[in-house]
Design a protein around this motif. Sequence first.
Motif, PDB file in Angstrom:
ATOM      1  N   TYR A  85      -2.067   3.588  -3.601  1.00 29.39           N
ATOM      2  CA  TYR A  85      -2.612   2.650  -2.617  1.00 29.39           C
ATOM      3  C   TYR A  85      -4.124   2.577  -2.782  1.00 29.39           C
ATOM      4  O   TYR A  85      -4.888   3.112  -1.991  1.00 29.39           O
ATOM      5  N   LYS A  89      -4.808  -2.852  -2.579  1.00 30.66           N
ATOM      6  CA  LYS A  89      -3.556  -2.382  -1.985  1.00 30.66           C
ATOM      7  C   LYS A  89      -3.771  -1.237  -0.987  1.00 30.66           C
ATOM      8  O   LYS A  89      -2.818  -0.741  -0.397  1.00 30.66           O
ATOM      9  N   ARG A  93      -1.313   1.462   2.707  1.00 31.09           N
ATOM     10  CA  ARG A  93      -1.043   2.881   2.985  1.00 31.09           C
ATOM     11  C   ARG A  93      -0.514   3.044   4.414  1.00 31.09           C
ATOM     12  O   ARG A  93       0.295   3.920   4.682  1.00 31.09           O
ATOM     13  N   PRO A 131       3.505  -0.375  -3.083  1.00 27.76           N
ATOM     14  CA  PRO A 131       2.984  -1.740  -3.043  1.00 27.76           C
ATOM     15  C   PRO A 131       3.661  -2.610  -4.099  1.00 27.76           C
ATOM     16  O   PRO A 131       3.851  -2.182  -5.232  1.00 27.76           O
ATOM     17  N   ALA A 137       4.082  -4.318   0.731  1.00 27.94           N
ATOM     18  CA  ALA A 137       4.770  -3.165   0.155  1.00 27.94           C
ATOM     19  C   ALA A 137       6.241  -3.535   0.051  1.00 27.94           C
ATOM     20  O   ALA A 137       6.713  -4.473   0.707  1.00 27.94           O
TER      21      ALA A 137
END
Length: 189
Positions: A85, A89, A93, A131, A137
Amino acid sequence: MSTPEQALATQLRNIEGKTGKDLAALRAAVAGSGKTKHGEVRAWLMETYGLGYGDANTLTHFTSGSKGTAPGADDGAADPLADIYTGKKAHLRSVHDAVMAAIQPWGDFEVAPKKAYVALRRKKQFAMLGPKTADRAELGINLKDDVASERIVAQKPGGMCQYAVALMGPDDLDAEVLSVLRRAYDAAG
């Protein structure tokens, strides 16, 4: 919430229990086996100690040094989730953390970080999470049952997961998704 490091430590303790040997003895046994290639060592561990594929694979990584040091030792390794992450991206998380918080009360499971996702396993893998794009995700679910849902989409046969659901944020982890994920968790058992 279990971290990947805690999951690894638990798995290694379980391997010690299954084999009746501590990690130092297992490392010495592997060194004395004459096996050098990853697949050879894994197969030898499965045959010699009756370990399943996942445990033998983890132990092979551990004995070769690619999975770090003994549980509890600080090897300075970076958080594997930080690698998954990262950049655009990083905001996803929070989706990962929400999934982990929701399933943690269900009981023991292994979190196995890969390069782009984490695999979630009991005796068998029941899900994968990571992701998919910079905006979402994906939660892959291993479940042989039929799932009647517009959000939880059946995948092509032969893939790693039978179903997948896009999660844009923690709020997308609703009762429908958790119900199907729990069925997969129970079936992996």
